[in-house]
Structure formats: structure tokens, C-alpha cells
Scaffold this active site. Structure first.
Site, short mmCIF file in Angstrom:
data_model
loop_
_atom_site.label_atom_id
_atom_site.label_comp_id
_atom_site.label_asym_id
_atom_site.label_seq_id
_atom_site.Cartn_x
_atom_site.Cartn_y
_atom_site.Cartn_z
N GLN A 54 -33.42 11.06 -15.65
CA GLN A 54 -33.48 10.27 -14.40
C GLN A 54 -33.19 8.79 -14.65
O GLN A 54 -32.98 8.04 -13.71
CB GLN A 54 -34.86 10.40 -13.75
CG GLN A 54 -35.14 11.76 -13.17
CD GLN A 54 -36.50 11.79 -12.50
OE1 GLN A 54 -37.52 11.92 -13.16
NE2 GLN A 54 -36.51 11.65 -11.19
N LEU A 103 -37.90 10.92 -7.33
CA LEU A 103 -37.32 9.57 -7.36
C LEU A 103 -35.79 9.63 -7.33
O LEU A 103 -35.14 8.66 -6.97
CB LEU A 103 -37.78 8.82 -8.60
CG LEU A 103 -39.28 8.49 -8.66
CD1 LEU A 103 -39.66 7.94 -10.03
CD2 LEU A 103 -39.67 7.50 -7.57
N HIS A 144 -42.08 20.18 -12.50
CA HIS A 144 -41.03 19.36 -11.88
C HIS A 144 -40.30 18.53 -12.94
O HIS A 144 -39.06 18.50 -12.97
CB HIS A 144 -41.69 18.45 -10.83
CG HIS A 144 -40.74 17.51 -10.13
ND1 HIS A 144 -40.51 17.57 -8.77
CD2 HIS A 144 -39.98 16.48 -10.59
CE1 HIS A 144 -39.63 16.63 -8.44
NE2 HIS A 144 -39.31 15.95 -9.52
N GLU A 145 -41.07 17.89 -13.83
CA GLU A 145 -40.45 17.02 -14.84
C GLU A 145 -39.65 17.82 -15.87
O GLU A 145 -38.56 17.43 -16.27
CB GLU A 145 -41.51 16.19 -15.56
CG GLU A 145 -42.20 15.15 -14.70
CD GLU A 145 -41.24 14.32 -13.86
OE1 GLU A 145 -40.11 14.06 -14.31
OE2 GLU A 145 -41.63 13.96 -12.76
N HIS A 148 -36.33 18.77 -14.81
CA HIS A 148 -35.31 17.71 -14.96
C HIS A 148 -34.62 17.79 -16.33
O HIS A 148 -33.45 17.44 -16.46
CB HIS A 148 -35.94 16.33 -14.80
CG HIS A 148 -36.08 15.86 -13.38
ND1 HIS A 148 -35.01 15.74 -12.52
CD2 HIS A 148 -37.17 15.46 -12.68
CE1 HIS A 148 -35.45 15.28 -11.35
NE2 HIS A 148 -36.75 15.12 -11.41
#
Ligand code: NI
Length: 182
Positions: A54, A103, A144-145, A148
Site C-alpha cells: 500500500q 486506505l 485484511h492486511e 494485501h
């Protein structure tokens, strides 16, 4: 310290699988600085978690943490942690729907099914092995992380898009309290 730029949906870096980090690489000052900058950026952006892709770095590094915050009165507190090369296994097969935001996906919220209970293995920022079991909100944020790191964003996990909503509509029609994003 720096407030890093956040990669937004559509940027190819979010769709690339992140590379594992070697212990040698982890010790390097630039990697340690990246970790500090990620924590700083997460705090500035009011996030509860942030993954290296991210911030335009395709490495398996995740930061998490969330202190009590008046903007999110209902959110659980999460201790600050740095996870390198994290892997997890599901400890409950059953998935529970919960609201998520990201984000990298400005002003969108949606209901995402996640396992309520996971077991996680990773390195911390000095290369020490850590293992933890996580439930509920922490388990959700971790999933969730870690998604990524594997080129997946929360909308990929939605069962359907009937709850996909813009922030204004979210606060008008769905949930009055803001939810922390990751
Ligand atoms: Ni996210």
C-alpha cells in the site's frame, strides 16, 4: 519519519504478490526506516493496519495498531505490532460478515466474510519468531492486511456487492459510527 503516499486501487502494485523479506534485508536501516514510516503513516491516516504494497513496496511487511480514538468509539484497541512474512491458518471454518474499509479504496465500505479465529506465525521487526492467536476484530484486520500481501483487496472477498457503499451513504443508511480502515 515520513507520511508515505498510499497506492490506490488500480495501481498494479496492489495486484502483485509481495516478496518475503530475508533476515539480512530486515536488519538493513532502509527496511527499519520503512517500518517506522509505515507506522507513522498508519497513524496519520487513522488506519488500523497498513501493508507494505500500500506504500509502493512489494515486501511482506504489515503494521497494525490502534489506540482508543474518539472517532471510533466502538472499535477494539489493538496493540501496535510489526509482522514480517506472516502466515496464518484458520481455527474456525465459519465466516462472519463485518464492515471493512481500506486506505487504498477511498471512501468505500463493504461487508466482508472473515474467519473469526486464526493462528498466525510471523517475524517481528528484529527477526524474532512470533506466534499468536487472534479473534474477532484483530483476526479481521490481520486477514485484511495479509490479503494485501497476496494481491487481494477486501472487495475481492465480498459475497456480493449489495453492501458496497460510499462513506456518506454508509453513515446515513448503515452505521452511524465511523469504522477504522486498513
Ligand atoms: Ni486495506
Amino acid at each position: 519519519m515520513a507520511n508515505l503516499k498510499i497506492a490506490k486501487l488500480g495501481n498494479p502494485i496492489l495486484r502483485r504478490k509481495a516478496d518475503p523479506v530475508s533476515r539480512e534485508e530486515l536488519e538493513k536501516p532502509e527496511t527499519q526506516k520503512l517500518i517506522d514510516d509505515m507506522i507513522e503513516t498508519m497513524k496519520i491516516e487513522d488506519g488500523v493496519g497498513l501493508a507494505a504494497p500500500q506504500v509502493f513496496c512489494s515486501k511482506q511487511i504489515v503494521v497494525l495498531g490502534f489506540e482508543e480514538n474518539n472517532r471510533y468509539p466502538d472499535a477494539d484497541v489493538i496493540p501496535f505490532m510489526v509482522l514480517v512474512n506472516p502466515e496464518f491458518t484458520y481455527l474456525s471454518e465459519e465466516k462472519v460478515e463485518g464492515w471493512e474499509g481500506c486506505l487504498s479504496l477511498d471512501n468505500l465500505r463493504g461487508m466482508v466474510p472473515r474467519s473469526q479465529h486464526i493462528k498466525l506465525k510471523a517475524l517481528d521487526r528484529i527477526g524474532k519468531e512470533v506466534q499468536l492467536e487472534a479473534h474477532d476484530f484483530l483476526a479481521r484486520v490481520l486477514q485484511h492486511e495479509i490479503d494485501h500481501l497476496h494481491a487481494t483487496v477486501f472487495i475481492d472477498r465480498m459475497r456480493d456487492f449489495s453492501t458496497l457503499t460510499h462513506l456518506n451513504e454508509f453513515e446515513t443508511f448503515w452505521v452511524k459510527e465511523a469504522i477504522p480502515v486498513a
